[in-house]
Design an enzyme around this catalytic site. Structure first.
Site, PDB file in Angstrom:
ATOM      1  N   HIS A  13      42.595  40.910  41.590  1.00 11.78           N
ATOM      2  CA  HIS A  13      42.946  40.700  40.166  1.00 11.78           C
ATOM      3  C   HIS A  13      43.290  42.062  39.560  1.00 11.78           C
ATOM      4  O   HIS A  13      42.408  42.877  39.299  1.00 11.78           O
ATOM      5  CB  HIS A  13      41.764  40.078  39.414  1.00 11.78           C
ATOM      6  CG  HIS A  13      42.060  39.792  37.964  1.00 11.78           C
ATOM      7  ND1 HIS A  13      41.892  38.549  37.404  1.00 11.78           N
ATOM      8  CD2 HIS A  13      42.516  40.582  36.961  1.00 11.78           C
ATOM      9  CE1 HIS A  13      42.220  38.584  36.123  1.00 11.78           C
ATOM     10  NE2 HIS A  13      42.600  39.816  35.824  1.00 11.78           N
ATOM     11  N   HIS A  15      46.056  44.403  36.830  1.00 13.15           N
ATOM     12  CA  HIS A  15      47.145  44.538  35.847  1.00 13.15           C
ATOM     13  C   HIS A  15      47.884  45.842  36.115  1.00 13.15           C
ATOM     14  O   HIS A  15      47.280  46.918  36.019  1.00 13.15           O
ATOM     15  CB  HIS A  15      46.585  44.553  34.420  1.00 13.15           C
ATOM     16  CG  HIS A  15      45.849  43.304  34.077  1.00 13.15           C
ATOM     17  ND1 HIS A  15      46.467  42.216  33.492  1.00 13.15           N
ATOM     18  CD2 HIS A  15      44.559  42.940  34.259  1.00 13.15           C
ATOM     19  CE1 HIS A  15      45.563  41.243  33.319  1.00 13.15           C
ATOM     20  NE2 HIS A  15      44.404  41.659  33.786  1.00 13.15           N
ATOM     21  N   LEU A  16      49.149  45.735  36.446  1.00  9.32           N
ATOM     22  CA  LEU A  16      49.950  46.940  36.708  1.00  9.32           C
ATOM     23  C   LEU A  16      50.916  47.258  35.574  1.00  9.32           C
ATOM     24  O   LEU A  16      51.537  48.315  35.571  1.00  9.32           O
ATOM     25  CB  LEU A  16      50.757  46.768  38.003  1.00  9.32           C
ATOM     26  CG  LEU A  16      49.977  46.855  39.314  1.00  9.32           C
ATOM     27  CD1 LEU A  16      50.882  46.531  40.498  1.00  9.32           C
ATOM     28  CD2 LEU A  16      49.344  48.233  39.482  1.00  9.32           C
ATOM     29  N   ARG A  17      51.084  46.312  34.626  1.00 13.72           N
ATOM     30  CA  ARG A  17      52.035  46.500  33.523  1.00 13.72           C
ATOM     31  C   ARG A  17      53.459  46.695  34.065  1.00 13.72           C
ATOM     32  O   ARG A  17      53.739  46.404  35.200  1.00 13.72           O
ATOM     33  CB  ARG A  17      51.653  47.698  32.630  1.00 13.72           C
ATOM     34  CG  ARG A  17      50.198  47.777  32.223  1.00 13.72           C
ATOM     35  CD  ARG A  17      49.769  46.595  31.390  1.00 13.72           C
ATOM     36  NE  ARG A  17      48.449  46.804  30.813  1.00 13.72           N
ATOM     37  CZ  ARG A  17      47.574  45.828  30.587  1.00 13.72           C
ATOM     38  NH1 ARG A  17      47.859  44.580  30.899  1.00 13.72           N
ATOM     39  NH2 ARG A  17      46.414  46.089  30.044  1.00 13.72           N
ATOM     40  N   ASN A  41      50.744  39.021  32.903  1.00 10.43           N
ATOM     41  CA  ASN A  41      50.758  39.066  31.432  1.00 10.43           C
ATOM     42  C   ASN A  41      51.552  40.253  30.890  1.00 10.43           C
ATOM     43  O   ASN A  41      51.051  41.081  30.137  1.00 10.43           O
ATOM     44  CB  ASN A  41      49.330  39.041  30.854  1.00 10.43           C
ATOM     45  CG  ASN A  41      48.480  40.224  31.281  1.00 10.43           C
ATOM     46  OD1 ASN A  41      48.696  40.800  32.343  1.00 10.43           O
ATOM     47  ND2 ASN A  41      47.515  40.600  30.454  1.00 10.43           N
ATOM     48  N   HIS A 136      41.691  32.437  33.533  1.00 11.74           N
ATOM     49  CA  HIS A 136      40.924  33.239  32.568  1.00 11.74           C
ATOM     50  C   HIS A 136      40.004  32.243  31.864  1.00 11.74           C
ATOM     51  O   HIS A 136      40.443  31.505  30.985  1.00 11.74           O
ATOM     52  CB  HIS A 136      41.846  33.951  31.574  1.00 11.74           C
ATOM     53  CG  HIS A 136      41.092  34.842  30.632  1.00 11.74           C
ATOM     54  ND1 HIS A 136      41.147  36.213  30.682  1.00 11.74           N
ATOM     55  CD2 HIS A 136      40.210  34.551  29.645  1.00 11.74           C
ATOM     56  CE1 HIS A 136      40.341  36.722  29.758  1.00 11.74           C
ATOM     57  NE2 HIS A 136      39.766  35.724  29.112  1.00 11.74           N
ATOM     58  N   LEU A 219      37.821  41.917  28.129  1.00 11.64           N
ATOM     59  CA  LEU A 219      37.603  40.476  28.041  1.00 11.64           C
ATOM     60  C   LEU A 219      37.675  39.858  29.428  1.00 11.64           C
ATOM     61  O   LEU A 219      38.563  40.224  30.190  1.00 11.64           O
ATOM     62  CB  LEU A 219      38.647  39.840  27.115  1.00 11.64           C
ATOM     63  CG  LEU A 219      38.428  40.178  25.630  1.00 11.64           C
ATOM     64  CD1 LEU A 219      39.633  39.778  24.800  1.00 11.64           C
ATOM     65  CD2 LEU A 219      37.161  39.493  25.114  1.00 11.64           C
ATOM     66  N   ASP A 247      40.295  43.710  37.800  1.00 14.08           N
ATOM     67  CA  ASP A 247      40.764  43.492  36.424  1.00 14.08           C
ATOM     68  C   ASP A 247      41.076  44.835  35.762  1.00 14.08           C
ATOM     69  O   ASP A 247      40.978  44.977  34.540  1.00 14.08           O
ATOM     70  CB  ASP A 247      39.748  42.691  35.594  1.00 14.08           C
ATOM     71  CG  ASP A 247      40.370  42.180  34.295  1.00 14.08           C
ATOM     72  OD1 ASP A 247      41.604  42.102  34.216  1.00 14.08           O
ATOM     73  OD2 ASP A 247      39.602  41.877  33.360  1.00 14.08           O
ATOM     74  N   HIS A 251      45.263  50.655  29.136  1.00 18.64           N
ATOM     75  CA  HIS A 251      45.769  50.791  27.761  1.00 18.64           C
ATOM     76  C   HIS A 251      45.642  52.275  27.426  1.00 18.64           C
ATOM     77  O   HIS A 251      44.673  52.917  27.845  1.00 18.64           O
ATOM     78  CB  HIS A 251      44.912  49.996  26.773  1.00 18.64           C
ATOM     79  CG  HIS A 251      44.959  48.515  26.959  1.00 18.64           C
ATOM     80  ND1 HIS A 251      45.966  47.732  26.453  1.00 18.64           N
ATOM     81  CD2 HIS A 251      44.118  47.671  27.601  1.00 18.64           C
ATOM     82  CE1 HIS A 251      45.739  46.459  26.757  1.00 18.64           C
ATOM     83  NE2 HIS A 251      44.626  46.391  27.471  1.00 18.64           N
ATOM     84  N   ALA A 263      41.591  45.161  24.419  1.00 19.39           N
ATOM     85  CA  ALA A 263      40.621  44.831  25.468  1.00 19.39           C
ATOM     86  C   ALA A 263      41.185  45.247  26.813  1.00 19.39           C
ATOM     87  O   ALA A 263      42.337  44.938  27.121  1.00 19.39           O
ATOM     88  CB  ALA A 263      40.351  43.329  25.456  1.00 19.39           C
TER      89      ALA A 263
END
Ligand code: NCD
Ligand code: ZN
Length: 346
Positions: A13, A15-17, A41, A136, A219, A247, A251, A263
């Site tokens: 899981h 997030h690489l953006r 996302n 989620h 989150l 996760d 940011h 978050a």
């Protein structure tokens, strides 16, 4: 024991953006992990197989030279996801699931699902085609206490989805409560769960230690100590339905240290070391390799990685910050010392 050799882990899981953040963070994951389930996302979200394949190409192009890191792509479910997109995803060599974000649950979830019943045809197609549903698991109705959202999601939504679609394979992402752990343990092999390094290491007090700590806000939000202990027991317990998913969610410092901070916790920089710290604190490395490197691959029906890595007991200090496009990125446990270090070669 001062050294541990293990199969190179995967991150189930992540997030690489997108560019330019992508270029700043992907090297960290590629240094640590062989593969990662990449969350969809983005803004706008990754809704179709075509979107996912294009995003995959951008990730591959952003990798450091000679990296063999493999991004495993996911689709973002919306109220309008069509059944043929699910069929196409199940036939794609690069798409490994579809992610359910209840609308408003978290960062970039505005396009998420407003009414789960609208997705019944999609769930049915996923069950039929064997496409994994990544969830989620937080209820978003405004009246629900933020610390109860996961438990309420189980009661109001997850139970119903599992009853109506018993063959649907579901990963309950980033579980944070004893309730979720117990629910997975009581379920069948179709239900699995990822656990993050930060939820193994902090409880909700960490957000308020001496003042408001935005870099501990993510989150689902961290819960009470008894829940953290349940997560540690699940991660170290050897049940194949629990596996690592960081996760890691970058940011910029400015976006976190704000009157309405985002978050997300960035842990890709030292993810394996953070998991090792959690297992060390639990005093039990027996299931470390299984949790980090085998359970997830087995659940997704993928081969174990052939490469091995080594971690050594070596005190080191995490940087206070890392460079990123909008200034800097503050990694989880910035400036702290960790006891285990990933060696360059296994
Ligand atoms: C994630 C993000 O920033 O994309 N944030 C987070 O707190 N975990 C979204 C998510 O996985 O909830
Ligand atoms: Zn996430």
């Amino acid at each position: 024991m001062d050294e541990i050799s293990l199969i190179r882990p995967d991150d189930w899981h992540l997030h690489l953006r997108d560019s330019p953040f992508l270029e700043a963070v992907v090297g960290d994951s590629a240094r640590q992990f062989a593969r990662a389930i990449v969350m969809p996302n983005l803004v706008p979200p990754v809704r179709s197989c075509a979107d996912a394949l294009a995003y995959r190409e951008r990730i591959l192009a952003a990798l450091p030279p000679a990296s063999r890191f493999e991004p495993l792509m996911t689709l973002y479910l919306t109220d309008n996801t069509r059944v043929d997109e699910i069929r196409a995803a199940s036939e794609s060599a690069h798409v490994y699931g579809a992610k359910l974000y209840p609308a408003g649950a978290t960062t970039n979830s505005d396009a998420g699902v407003t009414d789960l019943e609208r997705l019944d045809a999609v769930f049915d197609a996923m069950q039929k085609h064997g496409l994994v549903l990544q969830v989620h698991g937080e209820a978003t109705e405004p009246g629900i206490d933020v610390f109860d959202r996961e438990k309420v999601f189980i009661e109001r939504s997850l139970e119903r989805i599992r009853n109506d679609f018993p063959a649907l394979r579901i990963v309950f992402e980033h579980v944070t409560t004893r309730d979720a752990v117990d629910y997975v343990l009581a379920a069948d092999a179709n239900l699995a769960a990822t656990i993050t390094p930060h939820h193994l290491l902090i409880n909700r007090n960490a957000m308020f230690a001496g003042g408001l700590r935005p870099h501990h806000f993510c989150l689902p939000v961290a819960k009470r100590e008894e829940h953290r202990q349940a997560l540690v027991a699940a991660a170290t317990g050897g049940d194949p339905r629990f596996f690592a998913g960081t996760d890691s969610a970058p940011h910029s410092r400015a976006a976190k240290e704000s009157a309405c901070g985002c978050a997300g916790i960035y842990s890709a920089h030292s993810a394996i070391e953070l998991y090792a710290e959690a297992f060390e604190l639990a005093g039990d490395f027996e299931q470390f390799e299984a949790f980090m490197s085998r359970h997830g691959a087995d659940y997704y029906g993928l081969p174990h990685n052939r490469e091995r890595i080594r971690i050594s007991r070596r005190d080191w200090q995490l940087p206070d910050s890392l460079p990123c496009p909008d200034g800097e990125l503050v990694p989880f446990r910035a400036g702290d010392r960790l006891r285990w270090k990933l060696d360059a070669d296994g």
